[in-house]
Design a protein around this motif. Structure first.
Motif, PDB file in Angstrom:
ATOM      1  N   LEU A  41      -6.062 -13.456  25.987  1.00 21.63           N
ATOM      2  CA  LEU A  41      -5.761 -13.374  24.558  1.00 21.63           C
ATOM      3  C   LEU A  41      -5.423 -11.948  24.130  1.00 21.63           C
ATOM      4  CD1 LEU A  41      -8.379 -15.817  22.974  1.00 21.63           C
ATOM      5  CD2 LEU A  41      -5.898 -16.057  22.965  1.00 21.63           C
ATOM      6  N   GLY A  42      -6.113 -10.972  24.702  1.00 25.89           N
ATOM      7  CA  GLY A  42      -5.862  -9.586  24.339  1.00 25.89           C
ATOM      8  C   GLY A  42      -4.426  -9.176  24.624  1.00 25.89           C
TER       9      GLY A  42
ATOM     10  N   ASN B 234      -1.897 -11.274  22.494  1.00 28.43           N
ATOM     11  CA  ASN B 234      -1.772 -10.757  21.136  1.00 28.43           C
ATOM     12  C   ASN B 234      -1.040  -9.423  21.111  1.00 28.43           C
ATOM     13  OD1 ASN B 234      -3.040 -12.580  19.181  1.00 28.43           O
ATOM     14  ND2 ASN B 234      -4.901 -12.294  20.367  1.00 28.43           N
TER      15      ASN B 234
ATOM     16  N   GLU C 198      -8.297  -0.968  26.341  1.00 26.39           N
ATOM     17  CA  GLU C 198      -9.147  -2.150  26.472  1.00 26.39           C
ATOM     18  C   GLU C 198     -10.077  -2.030  27.672  1.00 26.39           C
ATOM     19  OE1 GLU C 198      -8.517  -6.959  26.015  1.00 26.39           O
ATOM     20  OE2 GLU C 198      -7.064  -5.822  27.200  1.00 26.39           O
TER      21      GLU C 198
ATOM     22  N   THR D  33      -4.760  -5.997  16.902  1.00 35.77           N
ATOM     23  CA  THR D  33      -4.885  -6.716  18.168  1.00 35.77           C
ATOM     24  C   THR D  33      -6.341  -7.036  18.471  1.00 35.77           C
ATOM     25  OG1 THR D  33      -2.901  -5.610  19.023  1.00 35.77           O
ATOM     26  CG2 THR D  33      -4.375  -6.638  20.630  1.00 35.77           C
TER      27      THR D  33
ATOM     28  N   THR E  75      -7.881  -9.724  15.897  1.00 37.04           N
ATOM     29  CA  THR E  75      -7.355 -11.063  16.161  1.00 37.04           C
ATOM     30  C   THR E  75      -7.949 -11.639  17.433  1.00 37.04           C
ATOM     31  OG1 THR E  75      -5.265 -10.531  15.059  1.00 37.04           O
ATOM     32  CG2 THR E  75      -5.268 -12.422  16.550  1.00 37.04           C
ATOM     33  N   THR E  76      -8.044 -10.831  18.481  1.00 33.40           N
ATOM     34  CA  THR E  76      -8.587 -11.294  19.755  1.00 33.40           C
ATOM     35  C   THR E  76     -10.044 -11.692  19.624  1.00 33.40           C
ATOM     36  OG1 THR E  76      -7.047  -9.882  20.985  1.00 33.40           O
ATOM     37  CG2 THR E  76      -9.019 -10.628  22.156  1.00 33.40           C
TER      38      THR E  76
ATOM     39  N   GLN F 142     -10.258 -15.045  17.705  1.00 31.79           N
ATOM     40  CA  GLN F 142      -9.787 -16.194  18.477  1.00 31.79           C
ATOM     41  C   GLN F 142     -10.759 -16.580  19.584  1.00 31.79           C
ATOM     42  OE1 GLN F 142      -5.879 -14.889  19.669  1.00 31.79           O
ATOM     43  NE2 GLN F 142      -4.888 -15.759  17.852  1.00 31.79           N
ATOM     44  N   ARG F 143     -11.451 -15.603  20.155  1.00 30.93           N
ATOM     45  CA  ARG F 143     -12.421 -15.904  21.216  1.00 30.93           C
ATOM     46  C   ARG F 143     -13.671 -16.590  20.677  1.00 30.93           C
ATOM     47  NH1 ARG F 143     -12.099 -10.214  24.716  1.00 30.93           N
ATOM     48  NH2 ARG F 143     -10.139 -10.693  25.806  1.00 30.93           N
TER      49      ARG F 143
END
Length: 423
Positions: free
Chosen positions: A130-131, A134, A274, A322, A325-326, A329-330
């Motif tokens: 997802l990271g 996105n 990240e 980013t 949002t990540t 969503q997780r």
């Protein structure tokens, strides 16, 4: 990350080209019809107001129907509105009130596009991806929406008021074709059954889940507050750039281009960030830079300094967007992605509506730099209040039920009690 992801990415990038063109052209069109800061800010307010009116309903609808088709139909509605605007401009019958009405109708269709589109990625890629997923979507937003689109929009507007909006029509139509090429049609799990509860019940379930999930709730609150302070000066940015900084129409477009340049630098750096820096540290740094950015804009009187500030803004804004949002969503189950995303977007655009309305009044009363001072003070206070809760947001994990799915509305109390802080 798969063929369907590539079609989604292509559609998103194409749509963002058109949106980027309008990002510069729409404020310039309004500013060409009025010099009132309140009316200029009203253009953005009316485009985002539909999130307050229809955002929660859009989320509930996205959780019960084919999300890809919802994106296609809503984009088609956007194209119709744009075609009508072009007709008014070509015939010379457009006025400020028609343009403001178009902003509202266009914003209404965009609510359904963005809500449904935001739920597609978690259904196409693994949670671990997802990271980067996105980041690639955000990169398209930066390149197309903020880097290439605005200067092109300003250039086309100088050639004729209708040209940028005609290009946007073509981009929206092409985006519909591209997303239709997705072989798999992501359908929410509950849409596969014949059970149909009232929309307001679905909305209430989503709000209850979010309210009883402290990390997601706090994340939405942070976004709401910082968007109020951010949007106050942004609502009159076109006047700030053209009158206070004397940058002209092209210079105004260059500001968003500078922001995108910073975002592109962040795109290239995000993978390393990240892996080597915790999300909590990155979020705190980004919000701290937001406070300093407002102060810098309040003090500067030179266009090139504003461009440098915008590069820095683009960098940290990309990283923040980013990450937030990540994380969301997780933590949110697939069957609630639409509703929780819509609540988040209501917070985003609700904050923008409030902030831009305040910014217009503040600018008209105390001058074009006054909204920046308001934003600086408000963001600084908010940062102090949310500094510690950020750790709980990024360290939280989804709570699994006995069946292995993420806890949803009926399990909220148990989920809250057992929420883990393990990384």
């Amino acid at each position: 990350m798969g063929r369907d992801f590539r079609w989604l990415l292509a559609s998103s990038w194409t749509s963002n080209v058109g949106d980027g063109v309008a990002l510069a052209a729409a404020p310039l069109l309004i500013a060409s019809m009025t010099s009132s800061p309140i009316l200029v800010a009203s253009g953005a307010v009316l485009q985002f107001l539909p999130w307050l009116l229809f955002g929660l309903h859009a989320g509930a609808i996205a959780d019960r129907f084919d999300r890809r088709r919802m994106v296609m139909f809503a984009n088609a509605a956007r194209a119709v509105v744009l075609i009508a605007l072009c007709a008014f401009l070509v015939t010379g019958t457009a006025n400020i009130w028609i343009v403001l009405a178009v902003a509202f109708l266009y914003g209404t269709a965009e609510v359904f596009v963005d809500t449904a589109a935001s739920t597609l990625l978690p259904m196409l890629v693994k949670p671990a991806d997802l990271g980067i997923g996105n980041a690639r979507l955000q990169a398209g937003y930066l390149v197309a929406n903020q880097f290439a689109g605005p200067p092109l929009g300003a250039f086309l507007f100088a050639a004729g008021a209708a040209w940028p909006f005609l290009l946007e029509v073509l981009c929206v139509l092409l985006a519909i074709v591209l997303v239709s090429r997705m072989a798999a049609t992501p359908v929410p799990a509950r849409a596969e059954t014949d059970v149909r509860t009232p929309v307001h019940t679905d909305i209430a379930d989503g709000i209850r889940w979010l309210w009883r999930n402290p990390p997601v709730r706090m994340l939405v609150l942070i976004i709401l507050l910082f968007n109020i302070t951010w949007a106050a000066p942004w609502g009159v940015l076109v006047l700030y750039a053209t009158e206070h900084l004397q940058m002209g129409a092209i210079g105004y477009g260059a500001l968003t281009t500078a922001s995108a340049a910073g975002g592109l630098l962040a795109t290239m750096s995000f993978g390393w960030l990240e892996r080597h820096v915790s999300f909590a540290t990155l979020m705190r740094v980004c919000l701290s830079l937001e406070v300093l950015m407002h102060l810098a804009f309040a003090l500067t009187t030179t266009g090139w300094v504003a461009l440098v500030i915008m590069v820095c803004f683009g960098f940290y804004a990309f990283v923040w967007g980013t990450i937030s949002t990540t994380v969301r969503q997780r933590l949110v189950p697939h069957e609630l992605q639409g509703r929780v995303s819509s609540v988040n977007m209501v917070g985003v655009f609700g904050g923008m509506v409030i902030g831009q309305a305040l910014g217009g009044v503040i600018a008209q009363t105390w001058g074009l730099t006054a909204p920046w001072w308001f934003a600086f003070a408000g963001a600084a206070l908010t940062l102090v209040l949310v500094w510690r809760p950020i750790s709980h947001i990024v360290s939280a994990r989804p709570v699994l039920t006995e069946t292995g799915s993420v806890a949803v509305a009926g399990d909220e109390a148990r989920a809250e009690d057992s929420q883990s802080n393990a990384p």
